[in-house]
Motif scaffolding. Structure first.
Motif, PDB file in Angstrom:
ATOM      1  N   ASP A 108       0.839  -1.201   0.000  1.00  0.00           N
ATOM      2  CA  ASP A 108       0.000   0.000   0.000  1.00  0.00           C
ATOM      3  C   ASP A 108       0.875   1.252   0.000  1.00  0.00           C
ATOM      4  O   ASP A 108       1.766   1.418   0.840  1.00  0.00           O
ATOM      5  CB  ASP A 108      -0.900  -0.009   1.232  1.00  0.00           C
ATOM      6  CG  ASP A 108      -1.833   1.190   1.252  1.00  0.00           C
ATOM      7  OD1 ASP A 108      -2.786   1.205   0.466  1.00  0.00           O
ATOM      8  OD2 ASP A 108      -1.579   2.114   2.056  1.00  0.00           O
ATOM      9  N   ASN A 109       0.625   2.116  -0.956  1.00  0.00           N
ATOM     10  CA  ASN A 109       1.441   3.326  -1.097  1.00  0.00           C
ATOM     11  C   ASN A 109       1.260   4.277   0.080  1.00  0.00           C
ATOM     12  O   ASN A 109       2.190   5.020   0.430  1.00  0.00           O
ATOM     13  CB  ASN A 109       1.091   4.045  -2.402  1.00  0.00           C
ATOM     14  CG  ASN A 109       1.745   3.397  -3.607  1.00  0.00           C
ATOM     15  OD1 ASN A 109       2.814   2.819  -3.491  1.00  0.00           O
ATOM     16  ND2 ASN A 109       1.097   3.471  -4.750  1.00  0.00           N
ATOM     17  N   GLY A 110       0.069   4.292   0.680  1.00  0.00           N
ATOM     18  CA  GLY A 110      -0.150   5.182   1.810  1.00  0.00           C
ATOM     19  C   GLY A 110       0.737   4.846   2.988  1.00  0.00           C
ATOM     20  O   GLY A 110       1.307   5.732   3.636  1.00  0.00           O
ATOM     21  N   LEU A 113       4.479   5.551   1.969  1.00  0.00           N
ATOM     22  CA  LEU A 113       4.777   6.982   1.909  1.00  0.00           C
ATOM     23  C   LEU A 113       4.987   7.554   3.304  1.00  0.00           C
ATOM     24  O   LEU A 113       5.849   8.426   3.515  1.00  0.00           O
ATOM     25  CB  LEU A 113       3.642   7.718   1.192  1.00  0.00           C
ATOM     26  CG  LEU A 113       3.819   9.242   1.057  1.00  0.00           C
ATOM     27  CD1 LEU A 113       5.091   9.566   0.295  1.00  0.00           C
ATOM     28  CD2 LEU A 113       2.615   9.862   0.367  1.00  0.00           C
ATOM     29  N   LYS A 114       4.221   7.047   4.260  1.00  0.00           N
ATOM     30  CA  LYS A 114       4.403   7.482   5.646  1.00  0.00           C
ATOM     31  C   LYS A 114       5.777   7.054   6.164  1.00  0.00           C
ATOM     32  O   LYS A 114       6.484   7.833   6.816  1.00  0.00           O
ATOM     33  CB  LYS A 114       3.290   6.883   6.506  1.00  0.00           C
ATOM     34  CG  LYS A 114       3.380   7.243   7.981  1.00  0.00           C
ATOM     35  CD  LYS A 114       2.268   6.554   8.748  1.00  0.00           C
ATOM     36  CE  LYS A 114       2.415   6.808  10.254  1.00  0.00           C
ATOM     37  NZ  LYS A 114       1.378   6.101  11.030  1.00  0.00           N
ATOM     38  N   ALA A 142      -1.989  13.129  -4.397  1.00  0.00           N
ATOM     39  CA  ALA A 142      -1.718  12.566  -5.724  1.00  0.00           C
ATOM     40  C   ALA A 142      -0.535  11.624  -5.717  1.00  0.00           C
ATOM     41  O   ALA A 142      -0.431  10.734  -6.564  1.00  0.00           O
ATOM     42  CB  ALA A 142      -1.466  13.709  -6.718  1.00  0.00           C
ATOM     43  N   ALA A 143       0.378  11.807  -4.727  1.00  0.00           N
ATOM     44  CA  ALA A 143       1.547  10.932  -4.657  1.00  0.00           C
ATOM     45  C   ALA A 143       1.161   9.493  -4.379  1.00  0.00           C
ATOM     46  O   ALA A 143       1.910   8.576  -4.700  1.00  0.00           O
ATOM     47  CB  ALA A 143       2.504  11.426  -3.571  1.00  0.00           C
ATOM     48  N   PRO A 149       0.865   0.348  -7.195  1.00  0.00           N
ATOM     49  CA  PRO A 149       1.089  -0.248  -5.872  1.00  0.00           C
ATOM     50  C   PRO A 149       2.544  -0.704  -5.722  1.00  0.00           C
ATOM     51  O   PRO A 149       3.121  -1.327  -6.607  1.00  0.00           O
ATOM     52  CB  PRO A 149       0.123  -1.444  -5.856  1.00  0.00           C
ATOM     53  CG  PRO A 149      -0.944  -1.083  -6.839  1.00  0.00           C
ATOM     54  CD  PRO A 149      -0.266  -0.274  -7.909  1.00  0.00           C
ATOM     55  N   GLY A 150       3.112  -0.375  -4.588  1.00  0.00           N
ATOM     56  CA  GLY A 150       4.506  -0.739  -4.323  1.00  0.00           C
ATOM     57  C   GLY A 150       5.518   0.286  -4.776  1.00  0.00           C
ATOM     58  O   GLY A 150       6.721   0.058  -4.614  1.00  0.00           O
ATOM     59  N   TYR A 151       5.062   1.421  -5.325  1.00  0.00           N
ATOM     60  CA  TYR A 151       6.004   2.425  -5.823  1.00  0.00           C
ATOM     61  C   TYR A 151       6.849   2.997  -4.688  1.00  0.00           C
ATOM     62  O   TYR A 151       8.085   3.055  -4.776  1.00  0.00           O
ATOM     63  CB  TYR A 151       5.240   3.544  -6.537  1.00  0.00           C
ATOM     64  CG  TYR A 151       6.115   4.729  -6.902  1.00  0.00           C
ATOM     65  CD1 TYR A 151       6.901   4.699  -8.040  1.00  0.00           C
ATOM     66  CD2 TYR A 151       6.161   5.862  -6.091  1.00  0.00           C
ATOM     67  CE1 TYR A 151       7.715   5.777  -8.373  1.00  0.00           C
ATOM     68  CE2 TYR A 151       6.959   6.943  -6.408  1.00  0.00           C
ATOM     69  CZ  TYR A 151       7.730   6.906  -7.547  1.00  0.00           C
ATOM     70  OH  TYR A 151       8.547   7.965  -7.870  1.00  0.00           O
ATOM     71  N   TRP A 152       6.170   3.430  -3.600  1.00  0.00           N
ATOM     72  CA  TRP A 152       6.915   4.032  -2.504  1.00  0.00           C
ATOM     73  C   TRP A 152       7.708   3.002  -1.717  1.00  0.00           C
ATOM     74  O   TRP A 152       8.680   3.338  -1.050  1.00  0.00           O
ATOM     75  CB  TRP A 152       5.954   4.789  -1.589  1.00  0.00           C
ATOM     76  CG  TRP A 152       5.471   6.057  -2.211  1.00  0.00           C
ATOM     77  CD1 TRP A 152       4.239   6.311  -2.719  1.00  0.00           C
ATOM     78  CD2 TRP A 152       6.247   7.240  -2.417  1.00  0.00           C
ATOM     79  NE1 TRP A 152       4.182   7.576  -3.238  1.00  0.00           N
ATOM     80  CE2 TRP A 152       5.412   8.179  -3.060  1.00  0.00           C
ATOM     81  CE3 TRP A 152       7.563   7.607  -2.136  1.00  0.00           C
ATOM     82  CZ2 TRP A 152       5.847   9.448  -3.409  1.00  0.00           C
ATOM     83  CZ3 TRP A 152       8.003   8.863  -2.479  1.00  0.00           C
ATOM     84  CH2 TRP A 152       7.155   9.772  -3.105  1.00  0.00           C
ATOM     85  N   LYS A 153       7.316   1.751  -1.791  1.00  0.00           N
ATOM     86  CA  LYS A 153       8.127   0.685  -1.191  1.00  0.00           C
ATOM     87  C   LYS A 153       9.468   0.574  -1.915  1.00  0.00           C
ATOM     88  O   LYS A 153      10.534   0.510  -1.275  1.00  0.00           O
ATOM     89  CB  LYS A 153       7.357  -0.637  -1.265  1.00  0.00           C
ATOM     90  CG  LYS A 153       8.176  -1.868  -0.918  1.00  0.00           C
ATOM     91  CD  LYS A 153       7.352  -3.122  -1.165  1.00  0.00           C
ATOM     92  CE  LYS A 153       8.187  -4.366  -1.019  1.00  0.00           C
ATOM     93  NZ  LYS A 153       7.400  -5.598  -1.302  1.00  0.00           N
TER      94      LYS A 153
END
Length: 440
Positions: A108-110, A113-114, A142-143, A149-153
């Motif tokens: 989960d990107n949320g 991102l945190k 928007a980020a 999914p998994g981008y911020w990971k």
């Protein structure tokens, strides 16, 4: 009547018969009008606790309330996401390995991102808001929505790796002028766990390998590169395994390799020199360490080593480090020469064995030939021929694909110590030609 009697007994054994009030007669079959058949009277019988429990177990089963079956995998995705939001990065990565559903939720990107924002806070002041607001805003910004999914990971992992590499490279920048190796190699490796994979064949070790040394309990066998194997004498079973690793590019070899492919050092690009007729034959530096693992016996740096063209024989360059005829350069060995070993139960010391660390630098002070290996001393039949040393001579030999090392030591009985009276390096001409682009 037999059937009626059995029914009454079963009621009594099940607890169906009520207790009689005080002073009342015990329960029995009411006497009816006399008839031709015989009448029977049923009275309670005193049973022992064991017999009573056995009878109850046959006719009475207590009701058991079934517990509700609660499984975390059956929870709604919203609840699982809330649970995952309290995990750190390592725990979240582990949770993603449980099953496909957990993997999708753990991407989960949320959440990532945190984690990313808390580990790498942006430099802009507009991002400096409270933690509760950060979670609320990040989930709807928007980020999060515009990314897969998994981008911020992936962003977190890649940036974390880059940060670790930057810190390690800063530790490896200072170079020791004597060894040509980073001064803080140990500090760069110690804080983290590393793995260095090599493959060895242990079949018929006692037959295919030569024992380096032995004591009363174990025999030592050296396996190239850098592995020391101790076998119990009586059973030929493994007693211990010791690794002797040189610091040269140890960090790269332990981090950039894999379980299937070993890390290969990048080839040196030769720089041709048409002016120097003896290019690649001079200005070598040697740093030598002789130790037992915990005790250093000798440590020295030898500069400006060279070889004349006439000394190139049998495919080797001869670099004389310590000459037997030059008494001023003879070096003492401090302490007792021996290789200490220890297991959970036993410990010992194999005499006349030690670890040799060799680092040869080229004329630009780059590591040219490096190794760390266990070696042994053997009694030589020749005499020293020197009036200053009348003791026995011991020799140590080491060889690999890139060169050889020959050491002669003399034992002085009066002072109970060894002296290095001869030390010669033999470097392969193939190694020199590949390094310098020459044709010796």
């Amino acid at each position: 009547m037999a059937t009626g009697r059995g029914r009454v007994l079963r009621r009594y054994s099940r607890g169906g018969a009520r207790a009689a009030p005080p002073g009342a007669a015990p329960p029995c079959l009411a006497p009816g009008p006399r008839n031709r058949s015989r009448s029977f009277t049923a009275t309670p019988v005193e049973f022992s606790e064991t017999e009573n429990a056995e009878v109850k177990s046959q006719y009475w089963t207590p009701s058991i309330k079934q517990k509700p079956n609660v499984c975390i995998e059956r929870m709604p995705s919203e609840v699982l996401l809330k649970i995952f939001s309290y995990l750190d990065a390592v725990s979240l990565l582990c949770a993603g390995c449980v099953n496909k559903r957990f993997y999708d939720l753990a991407n989960d990107n949320g959440i990532w991102l945190k984690i990313y924002s808390s580990r790498f806070p942006p430099k802009r002041t507009i991002w400096k808001i409270n933690s509760v607001e950060t979670e609320t805003v990040s989930l709807g910004c928007a980020a999060v929505q515009d990314r897969k999914p998994g981008y911020w990971k992936k962003e977190y992992i890649s940036k974390q790796i880059a940060a670790v590499k930057t810190r390690v490279m800063q530790l490896l920048k200072p170079v020791d002028p004597h060894t040509g190796l980073p001064c803080k190699n140990r500090e760069a490796i110690r804080p983290r766990r590393r793995s260095l994979i090599a493959e060895y064949s242990l079949s018929n070790v006692t037959e295919t390998s030569v024992a380096i040394g032995a004591d009363k309990l174990v025999q030592l066998f050296g396996l190239n590169p850098g592995l020391l194997l101790g076998l119990w004498k009586e059973t030929n079973e493994i007693a211990f395994v010791m690794a002797s690793l040189h610091y040269h590019q140890l960090l790269e070899r332990s981090t950039l390799g894999s379980a299937t492919v070993q890390y290969v050092l990048s080839p040196n690009k030769p720089v041709l020199d048409d002016v120097d007729p003896e290019y690649g034959l001079h200005d070598y530096n040697l740093h030598l360490d002789i130790h037992s693992g915990s005790h250093t016996c000798m440590c020295g740096t030898f500069k400006s080593l060279f070889c004349r063209k006439v000394d190139i024989q049998n495919g080797y360059l001869r670099l004389t480090v310590v000459n037997i005829k030059d008494n001023a350069k003879h070096l003492p060995i401090i302490g007792t020469v021996g290789l200490s070993w220890k297991t959970d139960v036993f410990k010992g010391n194999v005499k006349d064995c030690y670890l040799m660390d060799v680092t040869v630098l080229d004329e630009t002070r780059k590591p040219f030939w490096c190794f760390s290996a266990p070696v042994c001393m053997e009694l030589s039949s020749k005499t020293s021929g020197l009036y200053d040393y009348m003791g026995h001579i011991y020799t140590t030999e080491y060889a690999d694909s890139e060169g050889k090392v020959s050491v002669d030591l003399v034992w002085l009985e009066e002072t109970k110590e060894y002296y290095v009276v001869n030390l010669v390096l033999y470097i392969s001409t193939k190694k020199v030609n590949n390094w310098y682009g020459t044709n010796y």
